[in-house]
Motif scaffolding. Structure first.
Motif, PDB file in Angstrom:
ATOM      1  N   GLY A  93       2.497 -62.505 -97.510  1.00  0.00           N
ATOM      2  CA  GLY A  93       3.143 -62.952 -96.295  1.00  0.00           C
ATOM      3  C   GLY A  93       2.379 -64.082 -95.643  1.00  0.00           C
ATOM      4  N   GLY A  94       2.791 -64.392 -94.421  1.00  0.00           N
ATOM      5  CA  GLY A  94       2.094 -65.418 -93.674  1.00  0.00           C
ATOM      6  C   GLY A  94       3.025 -66.180 -92.753  1.00  0.00           C
ATOM      7  N   GLY A 100       3.582 -76.730-100.225  1.00  0.00           N
ATOM      8  CA  GLY A 100       2.799 -76.876-101.443  1.00  0.00           C
ATOM      9  C   GLY A 100       2.126 -75.594-101.885  1.00  0.00           C
ATOM     10  N   ASP A 101       2.032 -74.633-100.985  1.00  0.00           N
ATOM     11  CA  ASP A 101       1.379 -73.353-101.282  1.00  0.00           C
ATOM     12  C   ASP A 101       2.372 -72.196-101.328  1.00  0.00           C
ATOM     13  OD1 ASP A 101      -1.101 -71.842-101.684  1.00  0.00           O
ATOM     14  OD2 ASP A 101      -0.751 -71.019 -99.672  1.00  0.00           O
ATOM     15  N   ALA A 102       3.653 -72.488-101.048  1.00  0.00           N
ATOM     16  CA  ALA A 102       4.637 -71.421-100.823  1.00  0.00           C
ATOM     17  C   ALA A 102       4.898 -70.557-102.051  1.00  0.00           C
ATOM     18  CB  ALA A 102       5.940 -72.022-100.314  1.00  0.00           C
ATOM     19  N   GLU A 171      29.676 -71.945-110.456  1.00  0.00           N
ATOM     20  CA  GLU A 171      28.727 -72.477-111.441  1.00  0.00           C
ATOM     21  C   GLU A 171      28.030 -73.693-110.851  1.00  0.00           C
ATOM     22  OE1 GLU A 171      28.574 -73.326-116.209  1.00  0.00           O
ATOM     23  OE2 GLU A 171      30.332 -74.056-115.103  1.00  0.00           O
ATOM     24  N   SER A 172      26.716 -73.700-110.948  1.00  0.00           N
ATOM     25  CA  SER A 172      25.938 -74.836-110.464  1.00  0.00           C
ATOM     26  C   SER A 172      24.563 -74.779-111.127  1.00  0.00           C
ATOM     27  CB  SER A 172      25.820 -74.797-108.943  1.00  0.00           C
ATOM     28  OG  SER A 172      25.249 -75.991-108.444  1.00  0.00           O
ATOM     29  N   ASP A 173      23.617 -75.507-110.568  1.00  0.00           N
ATOM     30  CA  ASP A 173      22.249 -75.530-111.076  1.00  0.00           C
ATOM     31  C   ASP A 173      21.292 -75.426-109.896  1.00  0.00           C
ATOM     32  OD1 ASP A 173      19.605 -76.935-112.088  1.00  0.00           O
ATOM     33  OD2 ASP A 173      20.783 -76.445-113.881  1.00  0.00           O
ATOM     34  N   LEU A 174      20.200 -74.712-110.080  1.00  0.00           N
ATOM     35  CA  LEU A 174      19.226 -74.546-109.004  1.00  0.00           C
ATOM     36  C   LEU A 174      18.650 -75.878-108.540  1.00  0.00           C
ATOM     37  CD1 LEU A 174      17.258 -71.416-110.305  1.00  0.00           C
ATOM     38  CD2 LEU A 174      19.154 -71.475-108.655  1.00  0.00           C
ATOM     39  N   SER A 175      18.709 -76.883-109.399  1.00  0.00           N
ATOM     40  CA  SER A 175      18.186 -78.195-109.029  1.00  0.00           C
ATOM     41  C   SER A 175      18.992 -78.829-107.900  1.00  0.00           C
ATOM     42  CB  SER A 175      18.175 -79.128-110.236  1.00  0.00           C
ATOM     43  OG  SER A 175      19.494 -79.354-110.715  1.00  0.00           O
ATOM     44  N   THR A 176      20.193 -78.300-107.617  1.00  0.00           N
ATOM     45  CA  THR A 176      21.020 -78.872-106.557  1.00  0.00           C
ATOM     46  C   THR A 176      20.851 -78.159-105.220  1.00  0.00           C
ATOM     47  OG1 THR A 176      22.956 -77.521-107.119  1.00  0.00           O
ATOM     48  CG2 THR A 176      22.715 -79.629-108.266  1.00  0.00           C
ATOM     49  N   LEU A 177      19.912 -77.217-105.130  1.00  0.00           N
ATOM     50  CA  LEU A 177      19.591 -76.640-103.834  1.00  0.00           C
ATOM     51  C   LEU A 177      19.199 -77.746-102.855  1.00  0.00           C
ATOM     52  CD1 LEU A 177      17.423 -73.552-104.879  1.00  0.00           C
ATOM     53  CD2 LEU A 177      19.473 -73.439-103.452  1.00  0.00           C
ATOM     54  N   ILE A 178      19.738 -77.699-101.647  1.00  0.00           N
ATOM     55  CA  ILE A 178      19.361 -78.690-100.638  1.00  0.00           C
ATOM     56  C   ILE A 178      17.905 -78.490-100.236  1.00  0.00           C
ATOM     57  CG2 ILE A 178      19.806 -79.519 -98.293  1.00  0.00           C
ATOM     58  CD1 ILE A 178      22.734 -78.598 -98.691  1.00  0.00           C
ATOM     59  N   TRP A 179      17.554 -77.234 -99.954  1.00  0.00           N
ATOM     60  CA  TRP A 179      16.170 -76.866 -99.629  1.00  0.00           C
ATOM     61  C   TRP A 179      15.650 -76.011-100.781  1.00  0.00           C
ATOM     62  CZ3 TRP A 179      13.940 -78.890 -95.299  1.00  0.00           C
ATOM     63  CH2 TRP A 179      14.808 -79.476 -94.374  1.00  0.00           C
ATOM     64  N   SER A 180      14.602 -76.465-101.449  1.00  0.00           N
ATOM     65  CA  SER A 180      14.041 -75.744-102.589  1.00  0.00           C
ATOM     66  C   SER A 180      13.479 -74.399-102.141  1.00  0.00           C
ATOM     67  CB  SER A 180      12.923 -76.564-103.228  1.00  0.00           C
ATOM     68  OG  SER A 180      11.798 -76.632-102.354  1.00  0.00           O
ATOM     69  N   VAL A 181      13.142 -73.563-103.112  1.00  0.00           N
ATOM     70  CA  VAL A 181      12.540 -72.267-102.806  1.00  0.00           C
ATOM     71  C   VAL A 181      11.284 -72.463-101.954  1.00  0.00           C
ATOM     72  CG1 VAL A 181      11.357 -70.273-103.796  1.00  0.00           C
ATOM     73  CG2 VAL A 181      13.500 -71.082-104.805  1.00  0.00           C
ATOM     74  N   ALA A 182      10.423 -73.377-102.366  1.00  0.00           N
ATOM     75  CA  ALA A 182       9.173 -73.602-101.629  1.00  0.00           C
ATOM     76  C   ALA A 182       9.443 -74.090-100.214  1.00  0.00           C
ATOM     77  CB  ALA A 182       8.303 -74.602-102.378  1.00  0.00           C
ATOM     78  N   GLU A 183      10.381 -75.033-100.059  1.00  0.00           N
ATOM     79  CA  GLU A 183      10.705 -75.549 -98.727  1.00  0.00           C
ATOM     80  C   GLU A 183      11.329 -74.473 -97.849  1.00  0.00           C
ATOM     81  OE1 GLU A 183      11.651 -80.218 -99.831  1.00  0.00           O
ATOM     82  OE2 GLU A 183      13.191 -78.696-100.132  1.00  0.00           O
ATOM     83  N   THR A 184      12.166 -73.622 -98.459  1.00  0.00           N
ATOM     84  CA  THR A 184      12.810 -72.546 -97.710  1.00  0.00           C
ATOM     85  C   THR A 184      11.784 -71.559 -97.171  1.00  0.00           C
ATOM     86  OG1 THR A 184      14.872 -72.732 -98.976  1.00  0.00           O
ATOM     87  CG2 THR A 184      14.448 -70.638 -97.874  1.00  0.00           C
ATOM     88  N   ARG A 193       6.851 -64.529 -88.994  1.00  0.00           N
ATOM     89  CA  ARG A 193       5.762 -64.257 -89.927  1.00  0.00           C
ATOM     90  C   ARG A 193       6.321 -63.445 -91.083  1.00  0.00           C
ATOM     91  NH1 ARG A 193       0.315 -64.162 -90.509  1.00  0.00           N
ATOM     92  NH2 ARG A 193       0.012 -65.116 -88.465  1.00  0.00           N
ATOM     93  N   LEU A 194       6.276 -64.010 -92.274  1.00  0.00           N
ATOM     94  CA  LEU A 194       6.778 -63.329 -93.465  1.00  0.00           C
ATOM     95  C   LEU A 194       5.788 -62.277 -93.920  1.00  0.00           C
ATOM     96  CD1 LEU A 194       8.223 -66.436 -95.322  1.00  0.00           C
ATOM     97  CD2 LEU A 194       9.478 -64.713 -94.008  1.00  0.00           C
ATOM     98  N   ALA A 195       6.282 -61.311 -94.699  1.00  0.00           N
ATOM     99  CA  ALA A 195       5.446 -60.189 -95.109  1.00  0.00           C
ATOM    100  C   ALA A 195       5.796 -59.758 -96.518  1.00  0.00           C
ATOM    101  CB  ALA A 195       5.624 -59.014 -94.150  1.00  0.00           C
TER     102      ALA A 195
END
Length: 232
Positions: A93-94, A100-102, A171-184, A193-195
């Motif tokens: 969490g945090g 860059g660390d997500a 049907e799509s591709d994860l590369s088309t996410l507007i906000w990437s996993v890390a950015e999200t 605060r995530l946990a």
């Protein structure tokens, strides 16, 4: 403190969890969902993907539906929609996590469905009311087995798709996410605060549509896994 004062006054509810591929279970603390995180879906829902920052809503932890179990058609709706998504499970969490660390905070990934009572959600939007009853109802988060992140590459690309009764709906591709996993993860951690135990549903591509009793939903996220449920 006495045993009497420290005891629960009603039986403790069972903890929600998601099976892990290969054995074990992941305890679920909270479920966060990202709204309109694919451009084409944002447009089909009337949004503007070029201007909108990420926004979030929640489901209760015990909304998870696992093991390919049937999903009861929920009450109070005539417009139940499917939304196929990549799900992220946090092991660390945090707050104010740097993008860059997500990914270091991710324990694993799964394929999931954000089921939606669209008529209730639309009415709430129109009246400026919360979406809770459109999104956070019982069994509204079917999810496949979690796969540890250590077994997977970075989730930056890969096919995401859903069929209903064998017919392709999304049907799509994860590369088309507007906000990437890390950015999200980074953005959300600036709000709460995530946990460990938190799940993040990362948004759905275009093609959301209604399902009926008897329909079989089968989803896949390439390299991650599948999710399956029948509406009953």
């Amino acid at each position: 403190m006495s045993a009497f004062l420290s005891a629960f006054v009603i039986p403790q509810p069972p903890a929600a969890s998601v099976p892990v591929a290969g054995g074990g279970a992941f305890p679920v603390r909270r479920i966060f969902c990202v709204g309109r995180n694919y451009a084409a879906h944002a447009r089909e829902m009337g949004g503007d993907p070029d201007r909108e920052p990420p926004f979030f809503f929640a489901k209760p932890a015990d909304a998870v539906l696992t093991g390919g179990a049937d999903m009861p058609y929920p009450p109070a709706t005539n417009l139940l929609h499917h939304e196929m998504e990549l799900v992220v499970a946090l092991g660390l969490g945090g707050a104010d996590i740097d993008a860059g660390d997500a990914l270091r905070h991710v324990w694993g990934y799964a394929a999931g469905l954000d089921m939606t009572r669209r008529d209730l959600q639309n009415a709430a939007k129109k009246e400026g009311k919360p979406w809770d009853m459109g999104k956070g109802f019982d069994h509204s988060a079917p999810i496949g087995d979690l796969v540890p992140a250590a077994r997977l590459p970075d989730p930056t690309r890969g096919r995401i798709a859903l069929t209903v009764n064998g017919t392709l709906r999304q049907e799509s591709d994860l590369s088309t996410l507007i906000w990437s996993v890390a950015e999200t993860i980074s953005f959300l951690s600036g709000l709460v605060r995530l946990a460990p135990g938190d799940l993040i549903f990362t948004g759905t591509p275009e093609g959301v549509a209604a399902v009926q009793r008897g329909d079989l939903l089968e989803g896949v996220v390439e390299g991650v896994g599948t999710v399956r449920t029948r509406i009953v």
